[in-house]
Design a protein around this motif. Structure first.
Motif, PDB file in Angstrom:
ATOM      1  N   THR A 265      16.329  11.718   4.421  1.00  0.00           N
ATOM      2  CA  THR A 265      17.283  11.513   4.467  1.00  0.00           C
ATOM      3  C   THR A 265      17.333  10.756   2.628  1.00  0.00           C
ATOM      4  OG1 THR A 265      15.229   9.815   3.954  1.00  0.00           O
ATOM      5  CG2 THR A 265      15.636   9.524   5.899  1.00  0.00           C
ATOM      6  N   GLU A 266      18.204   9.875   2.226  1.00  0.00           N
ATOM      7  CA  GLU A 266      18.581   9.410   1.282  1.00  0.00           C
ATOM      8  C   GLU A 266      17.299   9.213   0.078  1.00  0.00           C
ATOM      9  OE1 GLU A 266      19.554   5.498   2.765  1.00  0.00           O
ATOM     10  OE2 GLU A 266      19.765   7.801   3.351  1.00  0.00           O
ATOM     11  N   MET A 267      16.606   8.348   0.900  1.00  0.00           N
ATOM     12  CA  MET A 267      14.773   8.008   0.335  1.00  0.00           C
ATOM     13  C   MET A 267      13.970   9.387   0.173  1.00  0.00           C
ATOM     14  SD  MET A 267      13.406   5.318  -0.640  1.00  0.00           S
ATOM     15  CE  MET A 267      13.944   3.822   0.784  1.00  0.00           C
ATOM     16  N   ASP A 268      14.365  10.443   1.475  1.00  0.00           N
ATOM     17  CA  ASP A 268      13.824  10.993   0.681  1.00  0.00           C
ATOM     18  C   ASP A 268      13.759  11.696  -0.742  1.00  0.00           C
ATOM     19  OD1 ASP A 268      11.497  11.063   2.990  1.00  0.00           O
ATOM     20  OD2 ASP A 268      13.475  12.370   4.577  1.00  0.00           O
ATOM     21  N   VAL A 269      15.326  12.268  -1.015  1.00  0.00           N
ATOM     22  CA  VAL A 269      15.753  13.153  -1.815  1.00  0.00           C
ATOM     23  C   VAL A 269      15.268  12.093  -2.936  1.00  0.00           C
ATOM     24  CG1 VAL A 269      17.887  13.590  -3.296  1.00  0.00           C
ATOM     25  CG2 VAL A 269      17.456  14.326  -0.407  1.00  0.00           C
ATOM     26  N   ALA A 270      15.254  10.777  -3.439  1.00  0.00           N
ATOM     27  CA  ALA A 270      14.757   9.532  -4.224  1.00  0.00           C
ATOM     28  C   ALA A 270      13.945  10.146  -4.608  1.00  0.00           C
ATOM     29  CB  ALA A 270      15.579   8.375  -4.126  1.00  0.00           C
ATOM     30  N   LYS A 271      13.085  10.017  -3.770  1.00  0.00           N
ATOM     31  CA  LYS A 271      11.699   9.907  -3.782  1.00  0.00           C
ATOM     32  C   LYS A 271      11.373  11.824  -4.309  1.00  0.00           C
ATOM     33  CE  LYS A 271      11.070   6.199  -2.409  1.00  0.00           C
ATOM     34  NZ  LYS A 271      10.922   4.697  -3.453  1.00  0.00           N
TER      35      LYS A 271
ATOM     36  N   ASN B  57       7.108  13.648   1.672  1.00  0.00           N
ATOM     37  CA  ASN B  57       5.879  13.001   1.606  1.00  0.00           C
ATOM     38  C   ASN B  57       6.149  12.982   0.559  1.00  0.00           C
ATOM     39  OD1 ASN B  57       4.855  13.943   4.131  1.00  0.00           O
ATOM     40  ND2 ASN B  57       3.605  15.563   3.988  1.00  0.00           N
ATOM     41  N   ALA B  58       6.875  12.982  -0.650  1.00  0.00           N
ATOM     42  CA  ALA B  58       7.126  12.439  -1.541  1.00  0.00           C
ATOM     43  C   ALA B  58       6.955  11.449  -2.048  1.00  0.00           C
ATOM     44  CB  ALA B  58       8.427  13.416  -2.062  1.00  0.00           C
TER      45      ALA B  58
ATOM     46  N   ASN C 111       1.306   7.010  -4.427  1.00  0.00           N
ATOM     47  CA  ASN C 111       2.849   7.633  -3.394  1.00  0.00           C
ATOM     48  C   ASN C 111       3.943   6.652  -2.959  1.00  0.00           C
ATOM     49  OD1 ASN C 111      -0.509   9.377  -2.908  1.00  0.00           O
ATOM     50  ND2 ASN C 111       1.155  10.627  -2.702  1.00  0.00           N
ATOM     51  N   ARG C 112       4.105   7.723  -2.016  1.00  0.00           N
ATOM     52  CA  ARG C 112       5.043   6.585  -1.261  1.00  0.00           C
ATOM     53  C   ARG C 112       4.447   5.071  -0.681  1.00  0.00           C
ATOM     54  NH1 ARG C 112      10.112   8.848   2.260  1.00  0.00           N
ATOM     55  NH2 ARG C 112       9.607  10.861   1.089  1.00  0.00           N
ATOM     56  N   ILE C 113       5.303   3.962  -1.485  1.00  0.00           N
ATOM     57  CA  ILE C 113       5.577   2.335  -0.537  1.00  0.00           C
ATOM     58  C   ILE C 113       5.760   2.467   0.174  1.00  0.00           C
ATOM     59  CG2 ILE C 113       5.020   0.266  -1.512  1.00  0.00           C
ATOM     60  CD1 ILE C 113       5.184   1.623  -4.595  1.00  0.00           C
ATOM     61  N   ASP C 114       4.608   1.614   1.202  1.00  0.00           N
ATOM     62  CA  ASP C 114       5.206   0.812   2.605  1.00  0.00           C
ATOM     63  C   ASP C 114       5.370  -0.458   2.164  1.00  0.00           C
ATOM     64  OD1 ASP C 114       5.463   0.147   4.922  1.00  0.00           O
ATOM     65  OD2 ASP C 114       3.637   0.956   5.798  1.00  0.00           O
ATOM     66  N   ASP C 115       6.844  -0.076   2.269  1.00  0.00           N
ATOM     67  CA  ASP C 115       7.608  -1.455   2.161  1.00  0.00           C
ATOM     68  C   ASP C 115       7.666  -2.334   3.168  1.00  0.00           C
ATOM     69  OD1 ASP C 115       8.759  -0.448  -0.083  1.00  0.00           O
ATOM     70  OD2 ASP C 115      10.422   0.688   0.719  1.00  0.00           O
ATOM     71  N   VAL C 116       7.759  -1.893   4.221  1.00  0.00           N
ATOM     72  CA  VAL C 116       7.720  -2.709   5.443  1.00  0.00           C
ATOM     73  C   VAL C 116       5.934  -4.071   5.411  1.00  0.00           C
ATOM     74  CG1 VAL C 116       7.781  -3.263   8.179  1.00  0.00           C
ATOM     75  CG2 VAL C 116       9.438  -1.805   7.122  1.00  0.00           C
TER      76      VAL C 116
ATOM     77  N   VAL D 116       0.640  -1.266  -0.115  1.00  0.00           N
ATOM     78  CA  VAL D 116      -0.363  -0.194   0.078  1.00  0.00           C
ATOM     79  C   VAL D 116       1.221   1.448  -0.144  1.00  0.00           C
ATOM     80  CG1 VAL D 116      -1.781  -0.876   1.118  1.00  0.00           C
ATOM     81  CG2 VAL D 116      -0.650   0.192   2.678  1.00  0.00           C
ATOM     82  N   ASP D 117       0.243   2.109  -0.850  1.00  0.00           N
ATOM     83  CA  ASP D 117       0.999   3.770  -0.706  1.00  0.00           C
ATOM     84  C   ASP D 117       0.510   4.607   0.885  1.00  0.00           C
ATOM     85  OD1 ASP D 117      -1.212   4.724  -1.237  1.00  0.00           O
ATOM     86  OD2 ASP D 117      -0.530   5.928  -2.632  1.00  0.00           O
ATOM     87  N   SER D 118       0.880   5.401   0.792  1.00  0.00           N
ATOM     88  CA  SER D 118       1.145   6.711   2.215  1.00  0.00           C
ATOM     89  C   SER D 118      -0.765   6.881   2.654  1.00  0.00           C
ATOM     90  CB  SER D 118       1.738   7.499   1.886  1.00  0.00           C
ATOM     91  OG  SER D 118       1.907   8.763   1.125  1.00  0.00           O
ATOM     92  N   ARG D 119      -1.488   6.559   0.977  1.00  0.00           N
ATOM     93  CA  ARG D 119      -2.905   6.714   1.512  1.00  0.00           C
ATOM     94  C   ARG D 119      -3.719   5.840   0.847  1.00  0.00           C
ATOM     95  NH1 ARG D 119      -5.098  12.036  -0.272  1.00  0.00           N
ATOM     96  NH2 ARG D 119      -3.384  13.260  -0.609  1.00  0.00           N
TER      97      ARG D 119
END
Length: 968
Positions: A836-842, A906-907, A945-950, A307-310
């Motif tokens: 984080t680097e993840m934030d920049v990537a997204k 939030n990206a 939106n950003r995907i929940d990996d866990v 699922v994504d953040s929404r």
């Protein structure tokens, strides 16, 4: 008066070089001036160690025009004789639906995408791969499937490795292979087993009951076409705590009881006949499916639902923590490339035809085979030709005795190829392209022109009497492909729109730069791609007699000579069909070389800590023990540590695996010293070819002192990534290793040892994509290839220079220069801001870019490689995006935005954000989705939106959700 140009000036032979290299001459001068330089040669002198600069230029000829190269390739293609192939053995001619041919295989929106490590901008490809997994699960009757393998033989070898990992028969090292498995599969599995130290038993399938094994491999239907109930044999293997693996055929499984229904633990095979051309061996997607309880041991990539953040459904690659880039020598497999483009084609073929359409294709093939078998059977007393099998799906084997040579000769005269490797027998495999007229022609060739058989009469008899070719208890009754996606898109209009809807969700090179360090995402020119789908290259069986494939042989030979010249080696093997397979093949050559000298004890591989994860995984697969060496503070190999460890393991040293320029993006000054040191201790130097784009025409691995390298043709030599495959990883070697290059059990390869095993199912790997690299080298010529390397280095240094004031560049080489890529260190910013680097990537997705390589080779960093193909305007657009992101980070540092409420955290942002009536964030919706003028004028929209990996790994779903699940 207008200047009058000469004819030679007007012809402009170097036009393609200017089209391939993005920055024009004026832009190159601007970039050089930014670096305080005036010429490209000056840049190279300041960047590359002088002792490894080539003294003589490479020699692959002058740059040719697109018209000339394609004309030459067409002439070569016409030398391939297009006989009707009945060879089978896992390769079949097929009708590629034109809607798929034009809109997928020939579409840069599909073939230039990268592996979906950034899933928010890869939802289309991920959707089709999830559907592919569902197709495999349905047809094989298994519970879990991955997103494709390299080929059927490799899949079988991976099945053996999985069996060893999960079998409860832990003390056993014996693996059983039924002798009616395809010979190329047997050979490849034997090669893998030898490296692992397993004992292989190859006997009649029913003899498995006589052995204690950790696993067994059966073929269903078998290599000669027979359909047998192997359920009791499977049960026997399992009763001894072994793992039962079944190689099968997807089209056959529309009519046959599935491997899962027979009790199999693993099902594998090739999806090639689902609308993918034979291509003289590849590329093709192999399938691999197993029971759910083995999912964490499954090799390759798995697509899962998250699922994504929404809270909306979103897809991603699941369970990545088990794989080689994380676990290194403890990984399940060294595979780094799937066959995504071809897996997509196969599943689209299934979607287009649907379950009923596939069943009709299979029934028609089976009926034509029945007609052929009945006709031969009716004439057996008169002709002396009889059936060797009394069951079949699409393949029959004939007992022909002393008539074999005469029938083969009549076949060749009629432009027909039979399978001929069986003693006193011939096999005939029918595919969907065969017609009733073709069957009549076969009767003429096999029985003579006066056989008196009439196709319609034979067909009527079978219709009346019923077919006995598939035993009643093995006929499929279970449903398959019931998900709505397989039952919706059967008109071309629907299919076209479905394909377009998926394509629109994926960012590829036709949208923007993909600046992935170590992955070299550069131009895949249209002219290079055109020959791939020419029938003369696309429709040749890999086991076609070599004399009928002179066009392929000529093209492969010339390309091999060019690559040998470029690399400074003495010989080359085209067989490995991925970079990881190239590593494996090169390490096997090293081990066989040591063994030939009596040095069986040399089994230690030194690998720097910065190495790509496939290096230690490949070393483990080749039966080596990995010893990791340190890197110093500047990212170079720590020479003191290397000397110490080389001394410690000297007697048992097999090799070192090293990447050059280094994985840290610098030309190490000590590379020659490293090669000399390893040779002094009796070892060999394996130079990973991942960064060859920074060597071509400037230096070479052979000149530096390396003994063997693989070449990522899908990087340096312009074969596109295909969304995660195909790849091609040929290996170059010095002369002393040439006798140990891979051979093949069906088609002997000149120049290597007759008894050498294979590493890929086809003799020349994925031969159908070699015209791409051939065309690239011919179009660029010696001058263009060198300039491409120079401009790749220029672009990386220009980018590093412009970003350096805002982002630390982690490692630099001589004169503070980087190679063709650089590492941006985000760790200080993370410490200061929490970003984080993840934030920049997204966040880069909001600006219209795919992120650079993230957290490799150093956690908390981004590795950027602009390549030579990106024009200055695109490089500057990326730099501007990074600088704008830096300004956004500054606002978080200053407390204007909180760590939780800012556009980076939030990206990426989607249309759902744009229309959110309850938007209450600290920044505007306009800033969220249109952060720059460039993004506003040409917006690429992430679809989730950003995907929940866990969540995705904790709630593992790897098949297509039903319509009902959406409403839930």
């Amino acid at each position: 008066m207008t200047e009058q140009l000469s004819l030679q000036q007007l012809e402009n032979r170097n036009e393609f070089i200017q089209r391939h290299i993005g920055p024009d001459e004026a832009e190159q001068q601007h970039m050089l001036a930014t670096l305080g330089l005036t010429t490209l040669d000056e840049l190279i002198e300041q960047t590359v160690p002088g002792n490894i600069l080539l003294k003589d230029p490479i020699n692959v000829g002058e740059s040719q025009t697109e018209v000339d190269v394609l004309s030459k390739l067409k002439a070569l293609a016409k030398q391939n004789q297009m006989f009707t192939s009945y060879i089978g053995m896992g390769y079949y001619n097929t009708h590629v639906p034109n809607v798929i041919l034009r809109n997928v295989l020939e579409n840069p929106g599909w073939y230039t995408a990268y592996t979906p490590y950034q899933p928010e901008i890869a939802q289309g490809r991920l959707r089709s791969l999830l559907t592919y997994q569902q197709m495999i699960i349905d047809l094989t009757g298994m519970e879990m499937a991955n997103a494709s393998m390299l080929d059927e033989g490799t899949a079988a070898a991976e099945a053996m490795a999985l069996a060893k990992r999960v079998s409860k028969n832990k003390k056993c090292d014996t693996f059983f292979i039924a002798d009616d498995v395809h010979p190329q599969t047997i050979d490849l599995v034997k090669t893998r087993a030898e490296m692992f130290g397993f004992e292989i038993v190859i006997e009649a399938a029913e003899n498995v009951v006589n052995y204690n094994v950790f696993g067994a491999l059966f073929q269903y239907p078998n290599t000669t076409g027979a359909v047998s109930d192997i359920s009791e044999l499977i049960a026997d293997v399992q009763s001894k705590k072994g793992i039962a693996c079944v190689a099968s055929d997807l089209l056959a499984l529309t009519l046959l009881k599935s491997p899962g229904e027979l009790g199999a633990d693993v099902a594998l095979g090739s999806a090639q006949r689902f609308g993918v051309p034979m291509g003289y061996g590849g590329p093709h997607a192999a399938f691999f499916a197993t029971k759910d309880k083995y999912k964490r041991s499954l090799p390759g990539r798995i697509i899962g639902v998250s699922v994504d953040s929404r809270g909306n459904e979103a897809l991603r690659m699941a369970l990545q923590t088990r794989e080689q880039h994380i676990r290194r020598e403890k990984a399940n497999s060294n595979i780094c490339t799937a066959q995504v483009l071809l897996a997509n084609m196969a599943v689209f073929y299934a979607i287009y035809h649907g379950p009923e359409g596939l069943k009709k294709i299979a029934q028609r093939i089976n009926r034509l085979t029945d007609i052929l078998a009945k006709g031969i059977q009716s004439q057996s007393e008169k002709s002396g030709v009889s059936l060797a099998n009394d069951t079949w799906f699409d393949t029959i084997t004939l007992n022909v005795g002393s008539q074999k040579d005469a029938i083969i000769a009549r076949g060749l005269a009629a432009e027909i190829n039979f399978r001929t490797d069986l003693e006193n027998q011939l096999s005939i495999a029918i595919d969907e392209t065969i017609t009733a007229q073709d069957i009549a022609k076969l009767f003429d060739v096999i029985l003579g022109a006066d056989h008196g058989l009439i196709i319609d009469s034979l067909d009527a008899d079978i219709a009346t009497q019923g077919s006995q070719s598939i035993p009643a208890d093995l006929q499929r009754t279970s449903a398959y492909l019931t998900n709505e996606v397989f039952n919706t898109h059967h008109s071309e209009t629907e299919m076209l729109r479905y394909l377009k809807s998926l394509e629109a969700k994926d960012l590829a090179l036709n949208h923007s730069m993909i600046s992935l360090g170590s992955c070299t995402m550069k131009l895949n020119a249209t002219a290079e791609m055109i020959p791939v789908t020419w029938p003369e290259f696309a429709n040749l069986h890999p086991f076609t007699p070599v004399e009928q494939a002179q066009g392929y042989q000529g093209m492969i030979s010339e390309l091999s000579d060019w690559l040998i010249n470029i690399t400074g080696y003495d010989a080359l093997s085209m067989q490995p069909n991925s970079g990881a397979q190239g590593e494996y093949a090169g390490l096997i050559a090293i081990q066989k070389y040591h063994q030939s000298r009596g040095d069986h004890h040399r089994n230690i591989c030194l690998i720097p800590s910065s190495a790509h994860g496939t290096n230690p995984a490949s070393a483990q697969m080749a039966g080596m023990k990995v010893v990791v060496t340190k890197c110093d503070a500047n990212g170079n190999v720590d020479m003191d540590d290397l000397r110490e460890k080389a001394e410690q393991v000297s007697e048992n040293l097999s090799c070192i695996m090293i990447t050059y320029p280094s994985t840290h993006g610098v030309y190490e000054e000590t590379i020659r010293d490293i090669c000399d040191l390893i040779h002094e201790h009796g070892g060999q130097v394996y130079m990973d070819g991942a960064n060859m784009n920074a060597q071509v025409g400037v230096t070479s691995p052979g000149f530096i002192g390396s003994d063997v390298s693989h070449l990522n043709l899908h990087k340096t030599f312009c074969i596109p990534h295909g969304g995660g495959g195909p790849g091609m990883g040929p290996i170059g070697v010095k002369s002393h290793l040439a006798p140990f290059l891979p051979n093949h059990p069906v088609i002997n390869i000149a120049g290597t040892g007759a008894d050498n095993g294979s590493v890929s199912a086809a003799p020349w790997g994925s031969a159908a994509i070699l015209p791409i690299s051939y065309t690239y080298v011919a179009l660029m010529g010696s001058e263009g290839l060198r300039k491409a390397t120079q401009v790749a280095i220029l672009s990386a240094n220009y980018m590093a220079k412009r970003l350096a004031d805002d982002f630390p560049i982690l490692y630099r080489g001589r004169n503070s220069k980087v190679a063709h890529e650089c590492i941006i260190d985000l760790r200080p910013l993370k410490e200061a801001s929490g970003i984080t680097e993840m934030d920049v990537a997204k966040r880069l997705m909001d600006y219209g870019f795919h992120a650079p390589t993230m957290s490799f080779p150093v956690a908390g960093t981004l590795m950027v490689e602009p390549t030579e193909s990106e024009p200055l305007v695109e490089i500057d657009r990326f730099i501007d995006a990074m600088l704008a992101i830096r300004a956004e980070i500054t606002k978080v540092e200053k407390g204007e935005w909180t760590v939780e409420d800012n556009p980076l955290h939030n990206a990426p942002h989607t249309m759902a954000d744009l229309v959110d009536a309850n938007w209450n964030r600290a920044y505007s919706r306009e800033l969220a989705v249109f952060p720059s003028a460039a993004a506003a004028s040409n917006k690429f929209w992430p679809t989730v939106n950003r995907i929940d990996d866990v969540y995705g790994d904790r709630n593992l779903i790897c098949s297509c959700p039903t319509t009902e699940s959406y409403s839930e």
